[in-house]
Write a protein that holds these residues in place. Structure first.
Motif, PDB file in Angstrom:
ATOM      1  N   GLY A 212       0.660  -1.193  -0.063  1.00 52.24           N
ATOM      2  CA  GLY A 212       0.097  -0.166  -0.318  1.00 52.24           C
ATOM      3  C   GLY A 212       0.971   1.254   0.072  1.00 52.24           C
ATOM      4  O   GLY A 212       2.264   1.397   0.223  1.00 52.24           O
ATOM      5  N   ARG A 213       0.077   2.374  -0.560  1.00 53.62           N
ATOM      6  CA  ARG A 213       0.563   3.934  -0.424  1.00 53.62           C
ATOM      7  C   ARG A 213       1.816   3.647   0.689  1.00 53.62           C
ATOM      8  O   ARG A 213       1.243   3.274   2.012  1.00 53.62           O
ATOM      9  N   ARG A 214       3.049   4.021   0.546  1.00 49.06           N
ATOM     10  CA  ARG A 214       3.701   5.168   1.937  1.00 49.06           C
ATOM     11  C   ARG A 214       3.867   3.590   3.338  1.00 49.06           C
ATOM     12  O   ARG A 214       4.547   3.844   4.641  1.00 49.06           O
ATOM     13  N   PHE A 215       3.791   2.761   2.557  1.00 49.91           N
ATOM     14  CA  PHE A 215       4.132   1.055   3.291  1.00 49.91           C
ATOM     15  C   PHE A 215       5.530   1.356   3.896  1.00 49.91           C
ATOM     16  O   PHE A 215       6.191   0.992   4.583  1.00 49.91           O
ATOM     17  N   GLY A 216       6.579   1.683   2.840  1.00 46.35           N
ATOM     18  CA  GLY A 216       7.933   1.426   3.066  1.00 46.35           C
ATOM     19  C   GLY A 216       8.833   0.282   2.279  1.00 46.35           C
ATOM     20  O   GLY A 216       9.672   0.337   2.567  1.00 46.35           O
ATOM     21  N   LYS A 217       8.048   0.444   1.624  1.00 45.98           N
ATOM     22  CA  LYS A 217       9.171  -0.429   0.545  1.00 45.98           C
ATOM     23  C   LYS A 217      10.317  -0.421  -0.476  1.00 45.98           C
ATOM     24  O   LYS A 217      10.901  -0.821  -0.549  1.00 45.98           O
ATOM     25  N   THR A 218      10.864   0.906  -0.184  1.00 46.75           N
ATOM     26  CA  THR A 218      12.176   1.514  -1.949  1.00 46.75           C
ATOM     27  C   THR A 218      13.148   0.808  -0.040  1.00 46.75           C
ATOM     28  O   THR A 218      13.611   1.105   0.123  1.00 46.75           O
ATOM     29  N   LEU A 219      12.494   2.244   1.159  1.00 51.40           N
ATOM     30  CA  LEU A 219      13.285   1.965   2.763  1.00 51.40           C
ATOM     31  C   LEU A 219      13.543   0.040   2.722  1.00 51.40           C
ATOM     32  O   LEU A 219      14.770  -0.417   2.980  1.00 51.40           O
ATOM     33  N   TYR A 220      12.304  -1.257   2.532  1.00 46.60           N
ATOM     34  CA  TYR A 220      12.776  -2.624   2.301  1.00 46.60           C
ATOM     35  C   TYR A 220      13.833  -2.375   1.979  1.00 46.60           C
ATOM     36  O   TYR A 220      15.067  -3.426   2.122  1.00 46.60           O
ATOM     37  N   LEU A 221      13.971  -2.363   0.245  1.00 47.55           N
ATOM     38  CA  LEU A 221      14.498  -2.559  -0.526  1.00 47.55           C
ATOM     39  C   LEU A 221      16.103  -1.798  -0.539  1.00 47.55           C
ATOM     40  O   LEU A 221      17.463  -2.983  -1.028  1.00 47.55           O
ATOM     41  N   HIS A 222      16.072  -0.780   0.022  1.00 53.06           N
ATOM     42  CA  HIS A 222      17.545  -0.767   0.078  1.00 53.06           C
ATOM     43  C   HIS A 222      18.195  -0.849   1.362  1.00 53.06           C
ATOM     44  O   HIS A 222      19.671  -1.989   1.209  1.00 53.06           O
ATOM     45  N   GLN A 223      17.399  -1.448   2.285  1.00 52.15           N
ATOM     46  CA  GLN A 223      18.428  -2.460   4.000  1.00 52.15           C
ATOM     47  C   GLN A 223      18.929  -3.882   3.387  1.00 52.15           C
ATOM     48  O   GLN A 223      19.258  -4.752   2.752  1.00 52.15           O
ATOM     49  N   ASP A 224      17.699  -4.303   2.306  1.00 49.57           N
ATOM     50  CA  ASP A 224      18.206  -5.609   1.537  1.00 49.57           C
ATOM     51  C   ASP A 224      19.092  -5.213   0.871  1.00 49.57           C
ATOM     52  O   ASP A 224      20.415  -6.051   1.017  1.00 49.57           O
ATOM     53  N   ALA A 225      19.242  -4.361  -0.730  1.00 45.72           N
ATOM     54  CA  ALA A 225      20.785  -4.420  -1.470  1.00 45.72           C
ATOM     55  C   ALA A 225      21.742  -4.145   0.100  1.00 45.72           C
ATOM     56  O   ALA A 225      22.908  -4.967  -0.546  1.00 45.72           O
ATOM     57  N   PHE A 226      21.771  -3.047   0.766  1.00 49.43           N
ATOM     58  CA  PHE A 226      22.598  -2.992   1.619  1.00 49.43           C
ATOM     59  C   PHE A 226      23.002  -4.436   2.234  1.00 49.43           C
ATOM     60  O   PHE A 226      24.436  -4.762   2.200  1.00 49.43           O
ATOM     61  N   SER A 227      22.541  -5.187   2.930  1.00 48.89           N
ATOM     62  CA  SER A 227      23.003  -6.874   3.968  1.00 48.89           C
ATOM     63  C   SER A 227      22.825  -7.329   2.945  1.00 48.89           C
ATOM     64  O   SER A 227      24.130  -7.602   3.597  1.00 48.89           O
ATOM     65  N   THR A 228      22.750  -7.350   1.643  1.00 46.59           N
ATOM     66  CA  THR A 228      23.189  -8.466   0.473  1.00 46.59           C
ATOM     67  C   THR A 228      24.498  -8.356   0.500  1.00 46.59           C
ATOM     68  O   THR A 228      25.291  -9.060   0.705  1.00 46.59           O
ATOM     69  N   ALA A 229      24.833  -7.150   0.597  1.00 50.30           N
ATOM     70  CA  ALA A 229      25.917  -6.698  -0.222  1.00 50.30           C
ATOM     71  C   ALA A 229      27.251  -6.604   0.715  1.00 50.30           C
ATOM     72  O   ALA A 229      28.028  -6.752   1.065  1.00 50.30           O
ATOM     73  N   VAL A 230      26.559  -6.377   2.184  1.00 46.04           N
ATOM     74  CA  VAL A 230      27.908  -6.217   3.198  1.00 46.04           C
ATOM     75  C   VAL A 230      28.185  -7.811   3.520  1.00 46.04           C
ATOM     76  O   VAL A 230      29.339  -7.982   3.180  1.00 46.04           O
ATOM     77  N   ASN A 231      27.182  -8.502   3.746  1.00 50.88           N
ATOM     78  CA  ASN A 231      26.958 -10.133   5.017  1.00 50.88           C
ATOM     79  C   ASN A 231      27.865 -11.065   3.900  1.00 50.88           C
ATOM     80  O   ASN A 231      27.746 -12.572   4.163  1.00 50.88           O
TER      81      ASN A 231
END
Length: 429
Positions: free
Chosen positions: A36-55
């Motif tokens: 839904g609108r303003r759920f925060g999907k973009t922020l989650y994907l950023h966290q996912d990209a960050f976590s995958t690359a770091v770990n």
């Protein structure tokens, strides 16, 4: 290759709805969430990209957005925490290539789906598709999916749904399936209310004020039947006839909507009586302005109608001329935001049966084929299909805006008020 710090986290912390998405991604190779609108999907994907690359040292992570400027924005959002945590050397952050090379050998690249062919070639470990419903099926099926094959890579899709005919709906259904061939897929719906930072009262206000389908799609994150269209209840609002040339106007006050011709379009004047019925309607093209003005003024005087007029483009001269002739005019300036609100006001009026109109083929056709396009920003653009007209729709929408204002006993120049649909119905009754 340098070692990264033992613990690195992006801020802010994930809220419970985003944690649910994270769990889905960890348990399925292909994870899709309608949000839904303003759920925060973009922020989650950023966290996912960050976590995958770091770990995962040496990982290749691709972020894919519908258009280039969105990919640039995502790159800028990632650049700051990466440099701030000293996870990359400054020379490893390549702005011109939208590429971040971490000191552990991982790479995060940001791509636009506009030129999908440029993405062909190399293997990737993780693909994150932001606003996937705005990306063509071929980008996933012919380009990105094959790039995950030799790496045994995975993908996450975050989107606002765009109808049951869209390719992402097929992935969503596979994510709900228990068939053995679909076990790699997982999907879930994350409505706006899954974000605890969004106050419930604002969601309930949207439920009251927006058309039902719009609320279900934008806030409940539901896939809707493609056949629903923008406007519902079109034929149920057919009633009565237009006034004849000798009929006396009795059901006032009257309010009209005037949409002015642009290029090959038509000028349309639609007038509603106090019951919301379309009693007067004119549609003409390629008339010189003195002749067109005389017809508009004659109709406005006949009904003593207040006209809501499109002031965009040539509207400045028209408004001045109509006022000089004694016509009461309310100005409306079209922009994407104001047009969206205008159209949604007509959607509500049709759904609730607040207005009616005779069986006018051109009007019914324009209402039936009117469509919307979701912009990369998340906003909605309403428009006629390419090569078609929307003059009838806009004139009726402008008249409906004036009619809704008359029900409230208020005047609104260019924007709908905040009165709920329930209040409008009560006052109309």
């Amino acid at each position: 290759m340098k070692r990264l710090p033992a613990i690195v986290r992006m801020k802010p912390a994930l809220h419970p709805g985003q944690v649910e998405f994270m769990r889905l991604c960890r348990s399925h190779r292909f994870a899709l969430a309608t949000c839904g609108r303003r759920f925060g999907k973009t922020l989650y994907l950023h966290q996912d990209a960050f976590s995958t690359a770091v770990n995962h040292a040496g990982a290749k992570v691709w972020w894919v957005d519908p258009i280039h400027y969105m990919a640039k924005r995502a790159f800028r959002m990632m650049k700051k925490p990466v440099l701030g945590c000293h996870l990359a050397e400054p020379e490893g952050v390549l702005t011109s290539e939208l590429r971040i090379e971490l000191i552990n050998g991982s790479v995060i690249e940001f791509h636009s789906a506009e030129r999908g062919d440029r993405m062909r070639g190399e293997g990737v470990h993780r693909v994150l598709m932001n606003e996937a419903s705005l990306i063509k099926a071929a980008v996933w099926e012919e380009i990105l999916y094959p790039m995950l094959t030799d790496t045994h890579g995975s993908a996450a899709f975050a989107l606002t749904p765009k109808g049951t005919g869209h390719w992402t709906y097929r992935l969503f259904l596979r994510g709900q399936s228990s068939k053995p061939e679909d076990l790699d897929y997982g999907s879930l719906q994350l409505p706006t209310t899954a974000n605890p930072l969004i106050a419930a009262k604002y969601v309930e206000a949207a439920r009251r004020d927006l058309p039902g389908d719009t609320f279900r799609q934008e806030y409940l994150a539901e896939f809707l039947d493609d056949g629903a269209g923008v406007f519902r209840n079109i034929r149920a609002c057919i009633a009565g006839e237009l006034d004849g040339p000798h009929d006396l106007p009795l059901l006032g006050p009257y309010v009209g909507g005037l949409d002015l011709a642009k290029h090959q379009d038509y000028t349309v004047l639609s007038i509603l009586d106090r019951t919301g019925h379309l009693c007067w309607h004119e549609r003409f093209q390629r008339l010189d302005w003195p002749t067109a003005k005389a017809r508009i003024i004659e109709a406005a005087r006949r009904y003593r109608a207040r006209l809501v007029v499109d002031r965009s483009g040539v509207g400045d001269v028209v408004v001045d001329d109509l006022r000089a002739a004694g016509v009461e005019v309310v100005e409306f300036v079209f922009g994407n935001a104001s047009k969206q609100e205008l159209v949604q006001g007509l959607m509500v009026a049709l759904e609730q049966g607040l207005i009616s109109y005779p069986d006018l083929p051109t009007l019914l056709t324009e209402l039936s084929i009117f469509e919307y396009q979701r912009l990369p920003s998340g906003a909605v653009r309403y428009q006629a299909p390419e090569g078609a007209h929307d003059d009838e729709v806009m004139a009726l929408a402008l008249a409906t805006l004036g009619y809704r204002d008359s029900l409230r006993g208020t005047r609104t120049d260019g924007l709908l008020g905040q009165t709920s649909v329930d209040d409008l119905i009560a006052r109309a009754a």
